[in-house]
Write an enzyme that holds these catalytic residues in place. Sequence first.
Site, PDB file in Angstrom:
ATOM      1  N   ASP A   6      35.597  73.738  53.989  1.00  0.00           N
ATOM      2  CA  ASP A   6      34.292  73.835  54.630  1.00  0.00           C
ATOM      3  C   ASP A   6      33.225  74.447  53.722  1.00  0.00           C
ATOM      4  O   ASP A   6      32.051  74.533  54.113  1.00  0.00           O
ATOM      5  CB  ASP A   6      34.388  74.655  55.917  1.00  0.00           C
ATOM      6  CG  ASP A   6      34.939  73.836  57.081  1.00  0.00           C
ATOM      7  OD1 ASP A   6      35.090  72.609  56.925  1.00  0.00           O
ATOM      8  OD2 ASP A   6      35.234  74.427  58.136  1.00  0.00           O
TER       9      ASP A   6
ATOM     10  N   LYS B 284      31.880  79.692  64.660  1.00  0.00           N
ATOM     11  CA  LYS B 284      32.059  78.537  65.531  1.00  0.00           C
ATOM     12  C   LYS B 284      33.526  78.136  65.624  1.00  0.00           C
ATOM     13  O   LYS B 284      34.051  77.854  66.708  1.00  0.00           O
ATOM     14  CB  LYS B 284      31.248  77.338  64.996  1.00  0.00           C
ATOM     15  CG  LYS B 284      31.366  76.103  65.876  1.00  0.00           C
ATOM     16  CD  LYS B 284      30.905  74.836  65.179  1.00  0.00           C
ATOM     17  CE  LYS B 284      32.000  74.272  64.305  1.00  0.00           C
ATOM     18  NZ  LYS B 284      31.819  72.843  63.988  1.00  0.00           N
ATOM     19  N   ASN B 285      34.214  78.117  64.478  1.00  0.00           N
ATOM     20  CA  ASN B 285      35.596  77.650  64.452  1.00  0.00           C
ATOM     21  C   ASN B 285      36.556  78.604  65.151  1.00  0.00           C
ATOM     22  O   ASN B 285      37.703  78.238  65.421  1.00  0.00           O
ATOM     23  CB  ASN B 285      36.056  77.420  63.009  1.00  0.00           C
ATOM     24  CG  ASN B 285      35.386  76.213  62.378  1.00  0.00           C
ATOM     25  OD1 ASN B 285      34.814  75.381  63.086  1.00  0.00           O
ATOM     26  ND2 ASN B 285      35.446  76.114  61.062  1.00  0.00           N
TER      27      ASN B 285
ATOM     28  N   CYS C  52      32.887  64.822  63.211  1.00  0.00           N
ATOM     29  CA  CYS C  52      32.341  64.430  61.915  1.00  0.00           C
ATOM     30  C   CYS C  52      33.187  63.339  61.266  1.00  0.00           C
ATOM     31  O   CYS C  52      34.417  63.361  61.343  1.00  0.00           O
ATOM     32  CB  CYS C  52      32.288  65.631  60.963  1.00  0.00           C
ATOM     33  SG  CYS C  52      30.924  66.755  61.275  1.00  0.00           S
TER      34      CYS C  52
ATOM     35  N   ARG D  16      24.991  71.959  64.876  1.00  0.00           N
ATOM     36  CA  ARG D  16      26.356  72.091  65.381  1.00  0.00           C
ATOM     37  C   ARG D  16      27.042  73.349  64.832  1.00  0.00           C
ATOM     38  O   ARG D  16      27.973  73.851  65.456  1.00  0.00           O
ATOM     39  CB  ARG D  16      27.188  70.857  65.000  1.00  0.00           C
ATOM     40  CG  ARG D  16      26.794  69.573  65.694  1.00  0.00           C
ATOM     41  CD  ARG D  16      27.725  68.436  65.319  1.00  0.00           C
ATOM     42  NE  ARG D  16      29.108  68.865  65.479  1.00  0.00           N
ATOM     43  CZ  ARG D  16      30.032  68.776  64.513  1.00  0.00           C
ATOM     44  NH1 ARG D  16      29.721  68.289  63.328  1.00  0.00           N
ATOM     45  NH2 ARG D  16      31.272  69.171  64.745  1.00  0.00           N
TER      46      ARG D  16
ATOM     47  N   ILE E 284      41.962  68.296  51.418  1.00  0.00           N
ATOM     48  CA  ILE E 284      42.126  68.388  52.870  1.00  0.00           C
ATOM     49  C   ILE E 284      41.652  67.120  53.574  1.00  0.00           C
ATOM     50  O   ILE E 284      42.388  66.516  54.350  1.00  0.00           O
ATOM     51  CB  ILE E 284      41.367  69.607  53.426  1.00  0.00           C
ATOM     52  CG1 ILE E 284      41.739  70.878  52.643  1.00  0.00           C
ATOM     53  CG2 ILE E 284      41.659  69.775  54.915  1.00  0.00           C
ATOM     54  CD1 ILE E 284      43.198  71.266  52.729  1.00  0.00           C
TER      55      ILE E 284
ATOM     56  N   ARG F  26      42.008  62.406  60.239  1.00  0.00           N
ATOM     57  CA  ARG F  26      42.441  63.565  61.009  1.00  0.00           C
ATOM     58  C   ARG F  26      43.224  63.152  62.258  1.00  0.00           C
ATOM     59  O   ARG F  26      42.795  63.378  63.379  1.00  0.00           O
ATOM     60  CB  ARG F  26      41.244  64.434  61.377  1.00  0.00           C
ATOM     61  CG  ARG F  26      40.515  64.979  60.162  1.00  0.00           C
ATOM     62  CD  ARG F  26      39.591  66.107  60.509  1.00  0.00           C
ATOM     63  NE  ARG F  26      38.392  65.668  61.183  1.00  0.00           N
ATOM     64  CZ  ARG F  26      37.415  66.476  61.569  1.00  0.00           C
ATOM     65  NH1 ARG F  26      37.511  67.766  61.360  1.00  0.00           N
ATOM     66  NH2 ARG F  26      36.351  66.020  62.175  1.00  0.00           N
TER      67      ARG F  26
END
Length: 429
Positions: free
Chosen positions: A316, A22-23, A126, A408, A338, A131
């Site tokens: 992740d 997905k990323n 999310c 997602r 992060i 961010r």
Amino acid sequence: MDKIRIVGGNALEGIIPISGAKNAALPLMIASLLSEERLILENVPRLADVALLQRILGNHGVNITTNGKRAGDDPFAGQTLELDARVIVDTTAPYDLVSRMRASFWVLGPLLARIGRARVSLPGGCAIGTRPVDFHLDALRALGADIEIDAGYVVASAPRGLRGGRVVFPKVSVGATHTALMAATLAEGETVLENAAREPEVTDLAECLIKMGAKIEGLDTSTLRITGVSRLRGARHSVQPDRIEAGTYAMATAMVGGDVMLKGARADLLENALDVLRQTGVQIDSSDEGIRVRGTGNGIQPVDVTTAPYPGFPTDLQAQFMALMTRAGGSSRITETIFENRFMHVQELARLGARIHLDGDTATVEGVERLTGAPVMATDLRASVSLVIAGLAAEGETLVQRVYHLDRGFEKLEEKLSRCGAVIERISN
């Protein structure tokens, strides 16, 4: 709202096909805005975020064709998208769409580079940290863009086109690297991106852009050099396998035991996480077919980890690894560097019997002999799947609510796990 019901206790045995990342798929789809010619993307996962981005790109005028399946096709094979951005009809990305998925903010760079203007809502996504988009905006300013914030929108213009420049990211940012990289491909002159993200998804985007005619040097390093071109052509590109999905199923196997082949997974994209998993006592072997994960039956060893930008341990996979450590034979420490709010799964894991103590950005996990099934609530994408992993190992029934987060980022999760012996099903209201 759908729920996922899990009855824990079964080992996993069999083959789990790994979907396209997905990323990687999302920035690759956005890159279609840079060219008047068709971009064909293969191995695109069928996910809610991909479908939403199709709507967002369609709002800009991108025509998207999805190739249908044929009889006998692998039901887990990725889809092929043909994206045609010949005519951009709207340079505004509205709040009601962008607020639902943070990555859609990345349309700012390509629109600005190709059309000379863009109006993009500040993003959502999310709730795992602030961010901020400052790095994106500062990078575009370094390339000559005029940028203002007006009523929750970023309004950017470069009527005479972008110009090459030097961008030094104060902190590694995958999203800002995507934005600056795409914008720089059509900027006049040379652009140098320093302290750029080295994640495999950035390299995947760069490789696709090179196929489209971009001139990029320094792949897989923290310094990217881009020489702008006047136009980009169409191309065909296959999305790389999802290293986070592969790591997730590897951790699930480590937690419940068994023998699973992660078909299509690439060990070179996941070396740090696989090294950590080996330290927990699981056996891991890689081949051209994929990654094989086998439990040894000797219990789970506690391991300390700290998340870091690639090639470090992925943020992740932090929630999934925490689920694994709840059953380790001792104490482990997990430090998240992060995202500041990425421990929201802790309280839900505690409902299953986990013993976790938080101190700032560090979680100390005391392994327990058993977890017990209970109703739990998903808070974000990775937290959701950590609860699924814990539920696979828990005694009795676990009911995971708000599973739209899972949709997602994980394609056919229940089918993939149930094919390997897990008792898991989706309950639709």
